[in-house]
Design an enzyme around this catalytic site. Structure first.
Site, PDB file in Angstrom:
ATOM      1  N   HIS A 180      49.936  24.689  80.898  1.00 59.89           N
ATOM      2  CA  HIS A 180      49.796  23.772  82.035  1.00 59.89           C
ATOM      3  C   HIS A 180      48.560  22.895  81.851  1.00 59.89           C
ATOM      4  O   HIS A 180      47.615  22.937  82.642  1.00 59.89           O
ATOM      5  CB  HIS A 180      49.690  24.570  83.344  1.00 59.89           C
ATOM      6  N   ASP A 184      48.709  17.181  86.741  1.00 60.52           N
ATOM      7  CA  ASP A 184      50.053  16.955  87.272  1.00 60.52           C
ATOM      8  C   ASP A 184      50.901  16.357  86.156  1.00 60.52           C
ATOM      9  O   ASP A 184      50.379  15.811  85.193  1.00 60.52           O
ATOM     10  CB  ASP A 184      50.005  16.006  88.477  1.00 60.52           C
ATOM     11  N   GLY A 185      52.206  16.471  86.280  1.00 61.36           N
ATOM     12  CA  GLY A 185      53.105  15.878  85.296  1.00 61.36           C
ATOM     13  C   GLY A 185      53.435  16.774  84.119  1.00 61.36           C
ATOM     14  O   GLY A 185      54.041  16.316  83.143  1.00 61.36           O
ATOM     15  N   ASN A 186      53.101  18.069  84.190  1.00 63.05           N
ATOM     16  CA  ASN A 186      53.351  18.973  83.066  1.00 63.05           C
ATOM     17  C   ASN A 186      54.845  19.131  82.769  1.00 63.05           C
ATOM     18  O   ASN A 186      55.255  19.128  81.607  1.00 63.05           O
ATOM     19  CB  ASN A 186      52.728  20.341  83.358  1.00 63.05           C
ATOM     20  N   GLY A 190      56.613  18.054  79.382  1.00 64.14           N
ATOM     21  CA  GLY A 190      57.278  19.108  78.610  1.00 64.14           C
ATOM     22  C   GLY A 190      58.699  18.723  78.244  1.00 64.14           C
ATOM     23  O   GLY A 190      59.137  18.912  77.101  1.00 64.14           O
ATOM     24  N   TYR A 221      66.842  27.033  85.777  1.00 61.54           N
ATOM     25  CA  TYR A 221      65.686  26.574  84.990  1.00 61.54           C
ATOM     26  C   TYR A 221      64.423  27.301  85.444  1.00 61.54           C
ATOM     27  O   TYR A 221      63.693  27.883  84.630  1.00 61.54           O
ATOM     28  CB  TYR A 221      65.552  25.063  85.168  1.00 61.54           C
ATOM     29  N   TYR A 222      64.188  27.305  86.750  1.00 58.74           N
ATOM     30  CA  TYR A 222      63.008  28.001  87.277  1.00 58.74           C
ATOM     31  C   TYR A 222      63.119  29.505  87.079  1.00 58.74           C
ATOM     32  O   TYR A 222      62.127  30.183  86.790  1.00 58.74           O
ATOM     33  CB  TYR A 222      62.813  27.669  88.755  1.00 58.74           C
ATOM     34  N   ASN A 229      57.932  34.367  82.078  1.00 55.82           N
ATOM     35  CA  ASN A 229      56.562  34.710  82.482  1.00 55.82           C
ATOM     36  C   ASN A 229      56.402  36.210  82.692  1.00 55.82           C
ATOM     37  O   ASN A 229      55.416  36.810  82.259  1.00 55.82           O
ATOM     38  CB  ASN A 229      56.195  33.978  83.785  1.00 55.82           C
TER      39      ASN A 229
END
Length: 329
Positions: A180, A184-186, A190, A221-222, A229
């Site tokens: 990360h 912002d915008g990661n 990606g 996706y999440y 993780n």
């Protein structure tokens, strides 16, 4: 240790996906098909931008994104409009980017969040926690003082690994999200970099809207990120992303066939899809045909009526609704 491989396993599922995707790439003649039609390139580029931004809660519809990029006035939050213009600018520069350059990565971020984020084009200077749409903390990003070295090591590994690019690009995508590196915008970066890496394997991937498939499967996706993780390694995320790439290629094959002027060919293609569906299901509905063939309800009805007249299907009543079965001979 420099160039140390990030943690993940090469599963049979991953091996199968790599083989299937490689076969689809060959079948599609990806480079020729997706780079030969300016209209198709632009359509896919717009779908890519809409999909990637919609994942990050951008409110513009596909039609509004198209209007913005056609220079038309759109009633929408200025921030959302700026995100569209920024994303389009950097995707249009995709061919010029070096996927292993930290300077290009920072430059791309600067364009992606231009006038939207204070720390644009630089690594973040503060600790961050990564949360999902419901506000649940997924993980805490790498402490800022370690970010530059970790990104540099990740780029080095991605460049020098002898693994297939399909696998390397998925690993890079996940590991960048884990680090990360930006305020912002990661997610946007990606996904952009994933496409960039794939385009260095097969140039046609620059025009394949994988992001729209991810958007259509956003919860998965999440969930894949969360599962990776929790596992402390990216295997499940690699499998999810390869499934999205495969789905995007299948869609591209279907679009190519739909664009064919050969009506008989198109009818055969639709019949083939319906037969495959009926191998796993007892019956098919109008709604199923709409989804399978990407057609309207009226067109789906015409397809089904035609197949009944040809003696291939028979109309039946299932669950209070009309459906269609294979005619038993």
């Amino acid at each position: 240790m420099k160039n140390k491989q990030p943690p993940f396993q090469i599963t049979n599922t991953i091996i199968d996906y790599v083989a299937e995707i490689s076969e689809l790439v060959g079948k599609l003649s990806l480079t020729n098909h997706l780079t030969s039609s300016p209209q198709l390139r632009r359509l896919n580029r717009i779908r890519t931008i809409h999909g990637s931004l919609a994942i990050e809660q951008n409110t513009l519809s596909l039609e509004q994104v198209t209007a913005v990029l056609n220079g038309k006035h759109v009633l929408a939050p200025p921030k959302d409009i700026a995100e569209v213009k920024n994303a389009y600018e950097i995707y249009e520069r995709l061919e010029d980017l070096d996927p292993y350059s930290i300077d290009d990565l920072l430059m791309a971020h600067g364009i992606m969040v231009h006038d939207l984020v204070e720390e644009a084009g630089v690594f973040r200077s503060h600790p961050v926690g990564v949360v999902d749409q419901e506000g649940h903390v997924l993980h805490f990003g790498t402490l800022p003082q370690y970010v530059p070295d970790l990104v540099s090591q990740l780029l080095d590994w991605t460049q020098n690994s002898d693994l297939h690019m399909l696998i390397r690009s998925c690993v890079f995508h996940y590991e960048l999200e884990l680090i990360h590196p930006f305020a912002d915008g990661n997610g946007r970066i990606g996904r952009l970099w994933h496409t960039l890496l794939l385009s260095k394997w097969v140039p046609g991937f620059a025009w394949l809207p994988i992001e729209s498939i991810i958007h259509a499967n956003q919860q998965d996706y999440y969930a894949a990120i969360n599962a990776a993780n929790e596992a402390g390694e990216s295997t499940v995320f690699i499998e999810f992303m390869l499934s999205a790439i495969k789905a995007s290629l299948i869609e591209a094959v279907n679009v190519r066939d739909e664009m064919s002027d050969d009506v008989t060919n198109k009818a055969q293609l639709r019949w083939n899809k319906i037969q495959v569906y009926l191998q796993k299901h007892d019956y098919i509905t109008n709604a199923n045909v709409q989804k399978l063939c990407d057609v309207s309800s009226a067109t789906a009805n015409r397809i089904l009526t035609s197949l009944v007249k040809e003696g291939r299907l028979i109309r039946c009543h299932r669950g209070g609704h009309w459906a269609y079965e294979l005619l038993k001979k």
